[in-house]
Design an enzyme around this catalytic site. Sequence first.
Site, PDB file in Angstrom:
ATOM      1  N   ASP A 176      39.993  10.936  76.680  1.00 43.39           N
ATOM      2  CA  ASP A 176      41.426  10.656  76.776  1.00 43.39           C
ATOM      3  C   ASP A 176      41.693   9.175  76.553  1.00 43.39           C
ATOM      4  OD1 ASP A 176      44.045  11.166  79.283  1.00 43.39           O
ATOM      5  OD2 ASP A 176      44.105  11.259  77.092  1.00 43.39           O
ATOM      6  N   LYS A 227      42.572   7.245  70.525  1.00 43.74           N
ATOM      7  CA  LYS A 227      42.357   8.498  69.773  1.00 43.74           C
ATOM      8  C   LYS A 227      41.414   8.318  68.580  1.00 43.74           C
ATOM      9  CE  LYS A 227      44.887   9.616  72.964  1.00 43.74           C
ATOM     10  NZ  LYS A 227      44.170   9.952  74.207  1.00 43.74           N
ATOM     11  N   ASP A 255      41.865  15.449  75.083  1.00 44.55           N
ATOM     12  CA  ASP A 255      43.321  15.460  75.207  1.00 44.55           C
ATOM     13  C   ASP A 255      43.945  14.990  73.899  1.00 44.55           C
ATOM     14  OD1 ASP A 255      45.852  13.733  77.160  1.00 44.55           O
ATOM     15  OD2 ASP A 255      45.815  15.793  76.410  1.00 44.55           O
ATOM     16  N   ASN A 256      45.202  15.360  73.660  1.00 47.81           N
ATOM     17  CA  ASN A 256      46.023  14.806  72.578  1.00 47.81           C
ATOM     18  C   ASN A 256      45.560  15.116  71.161  1.00 47.81           C
ATOM     19  OD1 ASN A 256      45.740  12.201  74.784  1.00 47.81           O
ATOM     20  ND2 ASN A 256      47.714  13.218  74.512  1.00 47.81           N
ATOM     21  N   GLU A 263      52.499  15.642  77.725  1.00 50.73           N
ATOM     22  CA  GLU A 263      52.849  15.505  79.138  1.00 50.73           C
ATOM     23  C   GLU A 263      54.336  15.174  79.336  1.00 50.73           C
ATOM     24  OE1 GLU A 263      50.256  14.062  77.660  1.00 50.73           O
ATOM     25  OE2 GLU A 263      50.211  11.909  77.899  1.00 50.73           O
TER      26      GLU A 263
HETATM   27  C1  LIG Z   1      37.717   1.168  72.669  1.00 51.91           C
HETATM   28  C2  LIG Z   1      37.496   2.611  73.033  1.00 51.91           C
HETATM   29  N1  LIG Z   1      36.819   2.701  74.295  1.00 51.91           N
HETATM   30  C3  LIG Z   1      37.432   2.645  75.508  1.00 51.91           C
HETATM   31  N2  LIG Z   1      36.641   2.487  76.586  1.00 51.91           N
HETATM   32  C4  LIG Z   1      37.206   2.419  77.819  1.00 51.91           C
HETATM   33  N3  LIG Z   1      38.536   2.514  78.049  1.00 51.91           N
HETATM   34  C5  LIG Z   1      39.334   2.664  76.978  1.00 51.91           C
HETATM   35  C6  LIG Z   1      38.832   2.752  75.671  1.00 51.91           C
HETATM   36  N4  LIG Z   1      39.876   2.951  74.821  1.00 51.91           N
HETATM   37  C7  LIG Z   1      41.002   2.966  75.580  1.00 51.91           C
HETATM   38  N5  LIG Z   1      40.670   2.795  76.884  1.00 51.91           N
HETATM   39  C8  LIG Z   1      41.594   2.808  78.019  1.00 51.91           C
HETATM   40  O1  LIG Z   1      42.090   4.156  78.120  1.00 51.91           O
HETATM   41  C9  LIG Z   1      43.527   4.131  78.194  1.00 51.91           C
HETATM   42  C10 LIG Z   1      44.103   4.493  76.871  1.00 51.91           C
HETATM   43  C11 LIG Z   1      44.381   5.755  76.566  1.00 51.91           C
HETATM   44  C12 LIG Z   1      44.934   6.075  75.213  1.00 51.91           C
HETATM   45  N6  LIG Z   1      45.825   7.226  75.325  1.00 51.91           N
HETATM   46  C13 LIG Z   1      46.860   7.318  74.501  1.00 51.91           C
HETATM   47  O2  LIG Z   1      47.054   6.495  73.622  1.00 51.91           O
HETATM   48  C14 LIG Z   1      47.800   8.425  74.720  1.00 51.91           C
HETATM   49  C15 LIG Z   1      49.050   8.353  74.103  1.00 51.91           C
HETATM   50  C16 LIG Z   1      50.003   9.348  74.283  1.00 51.91           C
HETATM   51  C17 LIG Z   1      51.305   9.250  73.611  1.00 51.91           C
HETATM   52  C18 LIG Z   1      51.875  10.360  73.010  1.00 51.91           C
HETATM   53  C19 LIG Z   1      53.122  10.262  72.368  1.00 51.91           C
HETATM   54  C20 LIG Z   1      53.787   9.045  72.349  1.00 51.91           C
HETATM   55  F1  LIG Z   1      54.995   8.943  71.753  1.00 51.91           F
HETATM   56  C21 LIG Z   1      53.219   7.927  72.970  1.00 51.91           C
HETATM   57  C22 LIG Z   1      51.984   8.022  73.591  1.00 51.91           C
HETATM   58  C23 LIG Z   1      49.715  10.452  75.108  1.00 51.91           C
HETATM   59  C24 LIG Z   1      48.453  10.522  75.736  1.00 51.91           C
HETATM   60  O3  LIG Z   1      48.145  11.569  76.548  1.00 51.91           O
HETATM   61  C25 LIG Z   1      47.496   9.531  75.546  1.00 51.91           C
HETATM   62  O4  LIG Z   1      46.275   9.680  76.156  1.00 51.91           O
HETATM   63  C26 LIG Z   1      43.879   2.720  78.585  1.00 51.91           C
HETATM   64  O5  LIG Z   1      43.792   2.571  79.990  1.00 51.91           O
HETATM   65  C27 LIG Z   1      42.808   1.912  77.866  1.00 51.91           C
HETATM   66  O6  LIG Z   1      42.588   0.649  78.485  1.00 51.91           O
HETATM   67 MG   LIG Z   2      46.051  11.685  76.893  1.00 51.47          MG
END
Ligand SMILES: CCNc1ncnc2c1ncn2[C@@H]1O[C@H](/C=C/CNC(=O)c2cc(-c3ccc(F)cc3)cc(O)c2O)[C@@H](O)[C@H]1O
Ligand SMILES: [Mg+2]
Length: 214
Positions: A141, A144, A169-170, A199
């Site tokens: 999650d 993406k 997810d997603n 969600e």
């Molecule tokens: C560099 C990749 N490795 C990673 N390692 C550890 N943590 C990571 C990593 N990537 C991202 N993260 C963390 O996970 C989280 C990011 C999650 C990314 N999720 C999304 O972009 C997301 C986005 C949407 C969404 C859907 C529609 C929209 F209009 C706007 C947003 C819905 C979701 O359910 C999502 O999960 C942050 O806390 C980030 O700091």
């Molecule tokens: Mg998600």
Amino acid sequence: TRSTRPQRMLKAVQKNGTKGNPESVISAIDYFCKHSEWAMNVGDEKGSILDSVVTEVNPSTVLELGTYCGYSTVRIARLLSPGTKLITLEFNPVNAAVARQIIAYAGLQDKVILVEGSSGDLIPQMKERFGIMTFDFIFLDHWKDRYLPDIKLFEECGLLRKGSVLLADNVICPGTPEYLEYVRNSPRYESKYYPAHLEYTKVEDGLEKSVFLG
Ligand SMILES: CCNc1ncnc2c1ncn2[C@@H]1O[C@H](/C=C/CNC(=O)c2cc(-c3ccc(F)cc3)cc(O)c2O)[C@@H](O)[C@H]1O
Ligand SMILES: [Mg+2]
């Protein structure tokens, strides 16, 4: 400086939740997202599917990529057998700090190992740092465009066994086309799509469950 959305979410949990009660923490976050500010937690509809898959797998080793605020961490941890811990990876320190507090408020801190850092760096360290042989269950999650490189990293590091379950997810919104194409066309995975909605909205989204075949 202005608070972040995760920090405002934490305040809502402390105000509306009941300490030590995971269900109340989940409800407080869902309420916050429906009535105050939308946030990218897996949410209640997809969360129920997550619950059913975790219950079915009853995993002994669990990994989550992208803790964010800890909503799905709480959902998963509350279902684990006594003595089982889940490892969750989060590279944003502000989000990690909020997640630690939300997980602790739910009383689940002894069932969770939150590691600050990037999945790309941490996945290769799982065996040596945490004594993991293979993962029974992985929840993806995070960013993406990292789902595909990270599943390949799991394979390269020998962290999957026959029957390991990956739940993503997603896969529709925002979408993970390259990941979907890979798991659906690879002979090494048996994949199944669980239709749902983004969600807290009526937008189509869903979860993809992929079982590693060895
Ligand atoms: C560099 C990749 N490795 C990673 N390692 C550890 N943590 C990571 C990593 N990537 C991202 N993260 C963390 O996970 C989280 C990011 C999650 C990314 N999720 C999304 O972009 C997301 C986005 C949407 C969404 C859907 C529609 C929209 F209009 C706007 C947003 C819905 C979701 O359910 C999502 O999960 C942050 O806390 C980030 O700091
Ligand atoms: Mg998600």
